[in-house]
Design a protein around this motif. Sequence first.
Motif, PDB file in Angstrom:
ATOM      1  N   GLY A 198       0.798  -1.237   0.000  1.00 17.44           N
ATOM      2  CA  GLY A 198       0.000   0.000   0.000  1.00 17.44           C
ATOM      3  C   GLY A 198       0.822   1.273   0.000  1.00 17.44           C
ATOM      4  O   GLY A 198       0.271   2.356   0.137  1.00 17.44           O
ATOM      5  N   GLN A 199       2.145   1.162  -0.157  1.00 12.41           N
ATOM      6  CA  GLN A 199       2.982   2.365  -0.081  1.00 12.41           C
ATOM      7  C   GLN A 199       3.904   2.461  -1.291  1.00 12.41           C
ATOM      8  O   GLN A 199       4.848   1.676  -1.420  1.00 12.41           O
ATOM      9  CB  GLN A 199       3.822   2.333   1.186  1.00 12.41           C
ATOM     10  CG  GLN A 199       2.924   2.178   2.376  1.00 12.41           C
ATOM     11  CD  GLN A 199       3.392   2.999   3.547  1.00 12.41           C
ATOM     12  OE1 GLN A 199       4.061   4.014   3.386  1.00 12.41           O
ATOM     13  NE2 GLN A 199       3.060   2.553   4.717  1.00 12.41           N
ATOM     14  N   TYR A 200       3.603   3.420  -2.119  1.00 17.99           N
ATOM     15  CA  TYR A 200       4.297   3.545  -3.402  1.00 17.99           C
ATOM     16  C   TYR A 200       4.717   4.991  -3.639  1.00 17.99           C
ATOM     17  O   TYR A 200       4.008   5.917  -3.266  1.00 17.99           O
ATOM     18  CB  TYR A 200       3.374   3.097  -4.552  1.00 17.99           C
ATOM     19  CG  TYR A 200       2.882   1.686  -4.339  1.00 17.99           C
ATOM     20  CD1 TYR A 200       3.618   0.608  -4.810  1.00 17.99           C
ATOM     21  CD2 TYR A 200       1.722   1.429  -3.594  1.00 17.99           C
ATOM     22  CE1 TYR A 200       3.202  -0.700  -4.568  1.00 17.99           C
ATOM     23  CE2 TYR A 200       1.300   0.130  -3.345  1.00 17.99           C
ATOM     24  CZ  TYR A 200       2.044  -0.928  -3.833  1.00 17.99           C
ATOM     25  OH  TYR A 200       1.646  -2.218  -3.584  1.00 17.99           O
ATOM     26  N   VAL A 201       5.881   5.142  -4.299  1.00 20.96           N
ATOM     27  CA  VAL A 201       6.307   6.465  -4.763  1.00 20.96           C
ATOM     28  C   VAL A 201       6.183   6.418  -6.280  1.00 20.96           C
ATOM     29  O   VAL A 201       6.747   5.531  -6.924  1.00 20.96           O
ATOM     30  CB  VAL A 201       7.778   6.755  -4.380  1.00 20.96           C
ATOM     31  CG1 VAL A 201       8.208   8.115  -4.920  1.00 20.96           C
ATOM     32  CG2 VAL A 201       7.971   6.663  -2.876  1.00 20.96           C
ATOM     33  N   ARG A 426     -10.168  16.177 -10.527  1.00 21.54           N
ATOM     34  CA  ARG A 426     -10.987  15.022 -10.149  1.00 21.54           C
ATOM     35  C   ARG A 426     -10.186  13.741  -9.938  1.00 21.54           C
ATOM     36  O   ARG A 426     -10.619  12.640 -10.250  1.00 21.54           O
ATOM     37  CB  ARG A 426     -12.107  14.807 -11.178  1.00 21.54           C
ATOM     38  CG  ARG A 426     -13.096  15.962 -11.180  1.00 21.54           C
ATOM     39  CD  ARG A 426     -14.435  15.574 -11.714  1.00 21.54           C
ATOM     40  NE  ARG A 426     -14.412  15.217 -13.104  1.00 21.54           N
ATOM     41  CZ  ARG A 426     -14.822  14.064 -13.586  1.00 21.54           C
ATOM     42  NH1 ARG A 426     -15.268  13.135 -12.788  1.00 21.54           N
ATOM     43  NH2 ARG A 426     -14.794  13.832 -14.862  1.00 21.54           N
ATOM     44  N   ILE A 427      -8.965  13.916  -9.424  1.00 21.28           N
ATOM     45  CA  ILE A 427      -8.181  12.735  -9.073  1.00 21.28           C
ATOM     46  C   ILE A 427      -8.423  12.428  -7.599  1.00 21.28           C
ATOM     47  O   ILE A 427      -8.499  13.321  -6.765  1.00 21.28           O
ATOM     48  CB  ILE A 427      -6.678  12.980  -9.337  1.00 21.28           C
ATOM     49  CG1 ILE A 427      -6.418  12.934 -10.841  1.00 21.28           C
ATOM     50  CG2 ILE A 427      -5.815  11.939  -8.649  1.00 21.28           C
ATOM     51  CD1 ILE A 427      -4.968  12.958 -11.223  1.00 21.28           C
ATOM     52  N   HIS A 428      -8.541  11.166  -7.308  1.00 18.97           N
ATOM     53  CA  HIS A 428      -8.761  10.720  -5.942  1.00 18.97           C
ATOM     54  C   HIS A 428      -7.453  10.787  -5.160  1.00 18.97           C
ATOM     55  O   HIS A 428      -6.388  10.612  -5.745  1.00 18.97           O
ATOM     56  CB  HIS A 428      -9.241   9.267  -6.024  1.00 18.97           C
ATOM     57  CG  HIS A 428     -10.059   8.885  -4.859  1.00 18.97           C
ATOM     58  ND1 HIS A 428      -9.496   8.501  -3.677  1.00 18.97           N
ATOM     59  CD2 HIS A 428     -11.380   8.852  -4.693  1.00 18.97           C
ATOM     60  CE1 HIS A 428     -10.478   8.234  -2.826  1.00 18.97           C
ATOM     61  NE2 HIS A 428     -11.612   8.427  -3.416  1.00 18.97           N
ATOM     62  N   PRO A 429      -7.473  11.024  -3.821  1.00 18.30           N
ATOM     63  CA  PRO A 429      -6.213  10.930  -3.062  1.00 18.30           C
ATOM     64  C   PRO A 429      -5.591   9.546  -3.283  1.00 18.30           C
ATOM     65  O   PRO A 429      -6.309   8.560  -3.422  1.00 18.30           O
ATOM     66  CB  PRO A 429      -6.658  11.083  -1.603  1.00 18.30           C
ATOM     67  CG  PRO A 429      -8.006  11.689  -1.658  1.00 18.30           C
ATOM     68  CD  PRO A 429      -8.627  11.315  -2.978  1.00 18.30           C
ATOM     69  N   SER A 430      -4.262   9.497  -3.330  1.00 17.30           N
ATOM     70  CA  SER A 430      -3.605   8.231  -3.672  1.00 17.30           C
ATOM     71  C   SER A 430      -3.815   7.172  -2.589  1.00 17.30           C
ATOM     72  O   SER A 430      -4.063   7.489  -1.422  1.00 17.30           O
ATOM     73  CB  SER A 430      -2.111   8.446  -3.882  1.00 17.30           C
ATOM     74  OG  SER A 430      -1.476   8.636  -2.645  1.00 17.30           O
ATOM     75  N   LEU A 431      -3.686   5.915  -2.999  1.00 21.37           N
ATOM     76  CA  LEU A 431      -3.766   4.791  -2.055  1.00 21.37           C
ATOM     77  C   LEU A 431      -2.756   4.998  -0.927  1.00 21.37           C
ATOM     78  O   LEU A 431      -3.070   4.838   0.253  1.00 21.37           O
ATOM     79  CB  LEU A 431      -3.460   3.490  -2.810  1.00 21.37           C
ATOM     80  CG  LEU A 431      -3.340   2.232  -1.950  1.00 21.37           C
ATOM     81  CD1 LEU A 431      -4.693   1.803  -1.408  1.00 21.37           C
ATOM     82  CD2 LEU A 431      -2.728   1.081  -2.743  1.00 21.37           C
ATOM     83  N   THR A 432      -1.534   5.386  -1.307  1.00 24.61           N
ATOM     84  CA  THR A 432      -0.472   5.551  -0.316  1.00 24.61           C
ATOM     85  C   THR A 432      -0.826   6.637   0.703  1.00 24.61           C
ATOM     86  O   THR A 432      -0.656   6.443   1.911  1.00 24.61           O
ATOM     87  CB  THR A 432       0.847   5.908  -1.037  1.00 24.61           C
ATOM     88  OG1 THR A 432       1.120   4.857  -1.959  1.00 24.61           O
ATOM     89  CG2 THR A 432       1.993   6.069  -0.069  1.00 24.61           C
ATOM     90  N   SER A 433      -1.330   7.775   0.238  1.00 27.52           N
ATOM     91  CA  SER A 433      -1.630   8.852   1.186  1.00 27.52           C
ATOM     92  C   SER A 433      -2.746   8.430   2.137  1.00 27.52           C
ATOM     93  O   SER A 433      -2.731   8.757   3.319  1.00 27.52           O
ATOM     94  CB  SER A 433      -1.978  10.154   0.453  1.00 27.52           C
ATOM     95  OG  SER A 433      -3.177   9.988  -0.246  1.00 27.52           O
ATOM     96  N   GLN A 436      -1.160   5.991   4.644  1.00 28.08           N
ATOM     97  CA  GLN A 436      -0.279   6.696   5.584  1.00 28.08           C
ATOM     98  C   GLN A 436      -1.090   7.488   6.605  1.00 28.08           C
ATOM     99  O   GLN A 436      -0.776   7.526   7.781  1.00 28.08           O
ATOM    100  CB  GLN A 436       0.666   7.624   4.811  1.00 28.08           C
ATOM    101  CG  GLN A 436       1.861   6.843   4.258  1.00 28.08           C
ATOM    102  CD  GLN A 436       2.715   7.644   3.306  1.00 28.08           C
ATOM    103  OE1 GLN A 436       2.348   8.758   2.948  1.00 28.08           O
ATOM    104  NE2 GLN A 436       3.834   7.074   2.893  1.00 28.08           N
ATOM    105  N   GLN A 437      -2.158   8.110   6.133  1.00 22.91           N
ATOM    106  CA  GLN A 437      -3.010   8.875   7.041  1.00 22.91           C
ATOM    107  C   GLN A 437      -3.614   7.943   8.100  1.00 22.91           C
ATOM    108  O   GLN A 437      -3.625   8.235   9.294  1.00 22.91           O
ATOM    109  CB  GLN A 437      -4.125   9.548   6.245  1.00 22.91           C
ATOM    110  CG  GLN A 437      -4.957  10.501   7.079  1.00 22.91           C
ATOM    111  CD  GLN A 437      -6.219  10.949   6.335  1.00 22.91           C
ATOM    112  OE1 GLN A 437      -6.524  10.483   5.244  1.00 22.91           O
ATOM    113  NE2 GLN A 437      -6.945  11.851   6.955  1.00 22.91           N
ATOM    114  N   ALA A 438      -4.064   6.775   7.634  1.00 18.27           N
ATOM    115  CA  ALA A 438      -4.661   5.815   8.554  1.00 18.27           C
ATOM    116  C   ALA A 438      -3.653   5.359   9.582  1.00 18.27           C
ATOM    117  O   ALA A 438      -3.956   5.273  10.783  1.00 18.27           O
ATOM    118  CB  ALA A 438      -5.178   4.619   7.768  1.00 18.27           C
TER     119      ALA A 438
END
Length: 443
Positions: A198-201, A426-433, A436-438
């Motif tokens: 779940g964490q990508y650059v 209209r881009i969704h927040p990224s999976l990684t963000s 990380q927030q969670a």
Amino acid sequence: MAWACRSYLAHLPCRPLFNPRPQLRRRPPTFCSSPRLSSAAKVLPISDNLLVLGIETSCDDTAAAVVKGNGNILSHVVSSQADLLVKYGGVAPKMAEAAHAEVIDQVVQQALDDANLTEKDLSAVAVTIGPGLSLCLRVGVRKARKIAGSFGKPIIGVHHMEAHTLVTRLVKPDVEFPFVALLISGGHNLLVLAQDLGQYVQLGTTIDDAIGEAYDKVAKWLGLDMKRSGGPAVEELAREGDPQSVKFSTPMKQHKDCNFSFAGLKTQVRLAIEKRKIKADVPVSLATDQDRKSRADIAASFQRVAVLHLEERCQRAIEWSMEMEPSIKHLVVSGGVASNQYVRTQLDQVVSRKNLQLVCPPPHLCTDNGIMVAWTGIEHFRVGRSEPPPPACEPEDVVYDLRPRWPLGEEYLKGRSEARSLRRARIHPSLTSMIQQAMSQEA
Ligand code: KG4
Ligand code: ZN
């Protein structure tokens, strides 16, 4: 050792990963049973006996599979819309939606039957929620929620590109984080540094088209048989051609980053086809020997330059990634175009020069499939990322949380593209963000 399967809602108080947003017009609550806690919501021992159904409908393949926690693939069903692709020369969202809706029940049932299971036996249901075509995603999500709701199973919303990436770990479990991934398909062209689940650059992406789309267009213009999509047809014809015969220029040579562009190369190919008076409406099977040779030369020259573009970007992506994560050992290449043998051979050379290992899933796992979704579901489920079962009968007017434009990770600063930043609406927040927030809220 024990692990707790907690709800995603608990992880993500601000924005659950997979949450339907009911419209204002709701049915009376009495129509819906209240959400039940599934058995998986209790603390369970780590188990290889997890059984996860994966459903994929993000583009033009309706796919379902059942995979076990230990990686055993119990079933794998794909219904492709090849006839529609031939008819429309691309994916027409409304037609694709109708085609998914027509076969989804059958495909899922077949996956369960082949696995010798019923819905009751499942541990969870995983489904692609983005990126992709909303109309198509909706069909899979509706089906997944119906099963999960009716049988009290947890549900896991899956990122399509993460699934293309992680399926490699199903076939080669020694691919550990961090690694670099090149994801090449009909709609995406991504280079990412995979740091963790779940964490990508995001190191680079396309500023216009994806390479698979370019293969499909070239196939169409060369009058090739699109039944198995354009890529395999171009690859096959290219074997007969001279890759040096037509001089196409490599895209973005002057941009020292990891972004891609295929629109200009497509135009160069179209012009070369026009110049040689090749007629797309004359199938290559009916072409004269000379005409066929001319088409093969264009296919081979296009492929050489398109893949050279991938090679150059991968080389830089590896260098950038090594600066961040020196322990990297693998370049993972996945997505439909990764089934191309020429792509694999060329990238293998790049990777060897960097003392890394190239890892590609087998071709049937490179193109869209349910196995990759089930497996990604398993990886997240194991670390407690799932949602409790939806209501057994969800109101028909529920608006699902679909993510048609959903980045995998945040852009690497060096890789920022001016051209692309103009198109970020209209881009969704990224999976990684989101993850990380969670995690920061959990800490
Ligand atoms: O990953 P995928 O099945 O679906 C998307 O998520 O887009 O990728 C489909 C793309 C198509 O553009 C198809 O032409 C391309 O992958 N493709 C290939 C090959 N097999 C599939 N491209 C080049 N060579 C191949 N052998
Ligand atoms: Zn795909």
